[in-house]
Each structure stands twice: as structure tokens, then as C-alpha cells.
Scaffold this active site. Structure first.
Site, PDB file in Angstrom:
ATOM      1  N   GLY A  38      25.234  25.195  54.666  1.00 43.40           N
ATOM      2  CA  GLY A  38      25.486  24.726  53.307  1.00 43.40           C
ATOM      3  C   GLY A  38      24.314  24.083  52.604  1.00 43.40           C
ATOM      4  N   THR A  39      23.130  24.635  52.812  1.00 43.06           N
ATOM      5  CA  THR A  39      21.978  24.123  52.050  1.00 43.06           C
ATOM      6  C   THR A  39      21.260  25.282  51.373  1.00 43.06           C
ATOM      7  OG1 THR A  39      19.944  22.819  52.087  1.00 43.06           O
ATOM      8  CG2 THR A  39      20.418  24.083  54.090  1.00 43.06           C
ATOM      9  N   CYS A  52      21.215  -8.116  45.550  1.00 41.73           N
ATOM     10  CA  CYS A  52      21.066  -8.280  47.000  1.00 41.73           C
ATOM     11  C   CYS A  52      22.023  -9.358  47.514  1.00 41.73           C
ATOM     12  CB  CYS A  52      19.629  -8.664  47.326  1.00 41.73           C
ATOM     13  SG  CYS A  52      19.371  -8.993  49.075  1.00 41.73           S
ATOM     14  N   HIS A  97      18.404  11.696  53.727  1.00 43.30           N
ATOM     15  CA  HIS A  97      18.345  11.321  52.305  1.00 43.30           C
ATOM     16  C   HIS A  97      19.072  10.010  52.013  1.00 43.30           C
ATOM     17  CE1 HIS A  97      17.378  15.712  50.927  1.00 43.30           C
ATOM     18  NE2 HIS A  97      16.330  15.074  51.404  1.00 43.30           N
ATOM     19  N   CYS A 103      13.520  -8.096  48.904  1.00 40.12           N
ATOM     20  CA  CYS A 103      13.373  -8.393  50.344  1.00 40.12           C
ATOM     21  C   CYS A 103      13.603  -7.159  51.223  1.00 40.12           C
ATOM     22  CB  CYS A 103      14.297  -9.534  50.774  1.00 40.12           C
ATOM     23  SG  CYS A 103      16.043  -9.089  50.847  1.00 40.12           S
TER      24      CYS A 103
HETATM   25  P1  OAD Z   1      22.379  22.570  46.897  1.00 42.55           P
HETATM   26  O1  OAD Z   1      23.355  22.281  45.817  1.00 42.55           O
HETATM   27  O2  OAD Z   1      20.989  22.857  46.496  1.00 42.55           O
HETATM   28  O3  OAD Z   1      22.894  23.813  47.759  1.00 42.55           O
HETATM   29  C1  OAD Z   1      24.201  23.888  48.245  1.00 42.55           C
HETATM   30  C2  OAD Z   1      24.342  25.138  49.081  1.00 42.55           C
HETATM   31  O4  OAD Z   1      25.649  25.161  49.640  1.00 42.55           O
HETATM   32  C3  OAD Z   1      24.171  26.456  48.309  1.00 42.55           C
HETATM   33  O5  OAD Z   1      23.228  27.274  48.987  1.00 42.55           O
HETATM   34  C4  OAD Z   1      25.561  27.083  48.335  1.00 42.55           C
HETATM   35  O6  OAD Z   1      25.524  28.514  48.408  1.00 42.55           O
HETATM   36  C5  OAD Z   1      26.134  26.484  49.613  1.00 42.55           C
HETATM   37  N1  OAD Z   1      27.603  26.397  49.639  1.00 42.55           N
HETATM   38  C6  OAD Z   1      28.456  26.210  48.602  1.00 42.55           C
HETATM   39  N2  OAD Z   1      29.717  26.135  49.039  1.00 42.55           N
HETATM   40  C7  OAD Z   1      29.676  26.280  50.381  1.00 42.55           C
HETATM   41  C8  OAD Z   1      30.661  26.264  51.425  1.00 42.55           C
HETATM   42  N3  OAD Z   1      31.948  26.114  51.156  1.00 42.55           N
HETATM   43  N4  OAD Z   1      30.238  26.432  52.708  1.00 42.55           N
HETATM   44  C9  OAD Z   1      28.918  26.578  52.989  1.00 42.55           C
HETATM   45  N5  OAD Z   1      27.960  26.586  52.063  1.00 42.55           N
HETATM   46  C10 OAD Z   1      28.323  26.430  50.776  1.00 42.55           C
HETATM   47  O7  OAD Z   1      22.469  21.351  47.943  1.00 42.55           O
HETATM   48  P2  OAD Z   1      21.440  20.928  49.085  1.00 42.55           P
HETATM   49  O8  OAD Z   1      20.759  22.094  49.674  1.00 42.55           O
HETATM   50  O9  OAD Z   1      22.168  20.008  49.990  1.00 42.55           O
HETATM   51  O10 OAD Z   1      19.015  15.244  47.443  1.00 42.55           O
HETATM   52  O11 OAD Z   1      20.398  20.088  48.232  1.00 42.55           O
HETATM   53  C11 OAD Z   1      19.379  19.378  48.879  1.00 42.55           C
HETATM   54  C12 OAD Z   1      19.135  18.072  48.201  1.00 42.55           C
HETATM   55  O12 OAD Z   1      18.924  18.256  46.807  1.00 42.55           O
HETATM   56  C13 OAD Z   1      20.294  17.082  48.279  1.00 42.55           C
HETATM   57  O13 OAD Z   1      20.324  16.371  49.483  1.00 42.55           O
HETATM   58  C14 OAD Z   1      20.039  16.187  47.106  1.00 42.55           C
HETATM   59  C15 OAD Z   1      19.552  17.177  46.072  1.00 42.55           C
HETATM   60  O14 OAD Z   1      18.664  16.683  45.140  1.00 42.55           O
HETATM   61  C16 OAD Z   1      19.286  13.923  47.367  1.00 42.55           C
HETATM   62  O15 OAD Z   1      20.341  13.456  46.984  1.00 42.55           O
HETATM   63  C17 OAD Z   1      18.190  13.034  47.800  1.00 42.55           C
END
Ligand code: OAD
Length: 243
Positions: free
Chosen positions: A185-186, A145, A117, A128
Site C-alpha cells: 500500500g505505498t 508542551c 514518519h 525542550c
Molecule cells: P500514497 O497516497 O502516495 O499511496 C498509497 C498507495 O496505496 C497507492 O499506491 C495506492 O494504489 C495504494 N492503495 C490504495 N488502496 C489500497 C488498498 N486497499 N490496499 C493496498 N494498497 C492500496 O501513500 P504513501 O505511499 O503511504 O508522509 O505516501 C508516503 C508518504 O507521503 C506518507 O507517509 C505521507 C505522505 O506525504 C508523511 O505524512 C510524512
């Protein structure tokens, strides 16, 4: 549960992938996107993270990214990041694929790193296309830029934009031949990264998820630790080193 079978599985793995999301940086004090206090709970993505928003008001978009850059600069890698950095030198083959733009994995020491990302400390010229590093929070907003002085934008994949296909392909070709994948953590709300993990699992990778909550991929993993990554990763690693 950290049992002997799991430890053996991890220790015998040769090609290991890690996919991280905002949750791994939560314990460093960086808000996630969708959880309590998450960015998308307080801001509208349509106003700040789309090409249309940037075309409408580049100053507003840059101000929001400058605010987030300061949050990242104030944060430090936490024990979760540190273990992921140790994994890189432990396993014969390793790749970290992160959705995070906060730079904390690089600061923890990972070099085999694909930031699908983008990175909040990189800007890209709208004319450019040159990419250049921002050493700190930009003093002049919107950023221009460094070569041609045209308007620059954050080097981030915004909603409605396509991924860098070369990056994605390099991540994919590694993941499809991995024997182990950590998914940390996603929430799995963004399709492309989850698709990558899902394909790795379909191709035979043993999947360990670390997330206090269920994600869209939890039903596909072999092992789910419902813990925070800063807490459980050091515990798992201790067992790997000791046994
Ligand atoms: P989210 O905010 O959607 O999800 C975060 C996840 O982390 C959740 O499932 C939580 O349960 C988990 N979580 C919270 N605290 C934690 C901890 N201490 N240890 C482990 N897990 C924990 O974030 P992402 O899945 O990263 O895009 O979101 C994906 C994308 O959506 C991001 O990259 C961003 C956003 O729009 C861009 O910036 C391009």
C-alpha cells in the site's frame, strides 16, 4: 497468484520485513495521500506539512492534524492490519516499517514497529524537544508542551525535514538481512522508504508487493498482487496456516 512455491517461500522465511504505506489503512476509511480523495489532492502540503507552514500558522497546522486525528480515532484496524500483526508472532524475526502515522498497526497488536514518519498521537516540544502522547484530539490548539509550556508540534516528519537517523538505521540494518519483504500500500513517491525496500531487494530479499496499482518499486519485486491488502492478505495467510 498464491501457488505452492509462494507458500513455501513465505513459510520457510526466517527474517521478514514489512513496509507499509497509506494504502493498508484505506479500507479502514483513512484517506491515502495521492489517490482519489487523497489528502494531497485536496490540500497543499506546503500549507500544512512543512516547518515553514508551522512557523507561519501553528494553529492552522494543528487544526488540520486534529481533524486527521479524529479520522484515525473513528477508524479501526482492518483485516490487512490484523494479518500483519499475526506475522509478527509467526516469523522468528520480524520488523514492520511503516510510513503511516495513524497508529492502526499498534492498535492491531504490532510491537516490533518502526514509525519512520512519526505518529499523529505524539507531540514534540519545539523548545525542550520532549515528546509526549496525546490521548485524544487536543482540546487546546495549538498544543503546548506538558513540561515547559512552550509551543509543541506534531511528531511527524514534514516535507523538507530529515528523518530520525537512529530509527532509519535500525530499520535499514534489519531490512538488509531480511529474506522476505512485503511492500504493502505505498505509491513509492517518497524516496527514503522506497530506498530501504530497494536495498533489501538488492541484498537478496524476496519481495512481495500488494497494491491494486503499480508503484515506483513494482518493477523490482518478485511478485505483485494487484489487490487491496484487506482482501488478499487474509487469503495468503489462510494458505500459510493450512498448508
Ligand atoms: P500514497 O497516497 O502516495 O499511496 C498509497 C498507495 O496505496 C497507492 O499506491 C495506492 O494504489 C495504494 N492503495 C490504495 N488502496 C489500497 C488498498 N486497499 N490496499 C493496498 N494498497 C492500496 O501513500 P504513501 O505511499 O503511504 O508522509 O505516501 C508516503 C508518504 O507521503 C506518507 O507517509 C505521507 C505522505 O506525504 C508523511 O505524512 C510524512
Amino acid at each position: 497468484m498464491i501457488n505452492q512455491q509462494l507458500i513455501t517461500k513465505i513459510k520457510s522465511a526466517k527474517r521478514v520485513a514489512v513496509l507499509t504505506g497509506a494504502g493498508i489503512s484505506a479500507e479502514s476509511g483513512i484517506p491515502t495521500f495521492r489517490g482519489a480523495g487523497g489528502y494531497w489532492r485536496n490540500y497543499r502540503a506546503e500549507d500544512l506539512a512543512t516547518p515553514e507552514a508551522f512557523a507561519r500558522d501553528p494553529k492552522l497546522v494543528w487544526e488540520w492534524y486534529a481533524m486527521r486525528m479524529q479520522v484515525c480515532l473513528d477508524a479501526k484496524p482492518n483485516p490487512g492490519h490484523e494479518i500483519v500483526a499475526k506475522m509478527e508472532s509467526y516469523f522468528p524475526e520480524f520488523l514492520l516499517v511503516t510510513q503511516n502515522v495513524d497508529n492502526l498497526h499498534a492498535r492491531a497488536g504490532n510491537t516490533k514497529l518502526v514509525e519512520i514518519h512519526g505518529n499523529i498521537f505524539t507531540a514534540r516540544c519545539t523548545s525542550c524537544q520532549k515528546k509526549f502522547k496525546l490521548e485524544g484530539v487536543p482540546k487546546q490548539i495549538p498544543v503546548r508542551c506538558e513540561s515547559c509550556d512552550a509551543l509543541a508540534r506534531p511528531h511527524i516528519v514534514w516535507f523538507g525535514e530529515t528523518y530520525d537517523m537512529n530509527l532509519l538505521q535500525s530499520a535499514r540494518s534489519f531490512l538488509l538481512k531480511s529474506d522476505l519483504i512485503f511492500i504493502i500500500g505505498t505509491s513509492g513517491q517518497v524516496g527514503v522508504p522506497v530506498q530501504l525496500a530497494s536495498e533489501a531487494i538488492a541484498h537478496g530479499a524476496y519481495a512481495i508487493e500488494i497494491n491494486p496499482e503499480n508503484s515506483t518499486i513494482s518493477n523490482q519485486v518478485d511478485m505483485h498482487f494487484a489487490n487491496s491488502s484487506g482482501e488478499i492478505l487474509p487469503k495468503i495467510w489462510q494458505e500459510i496456516i493450512e498448508k
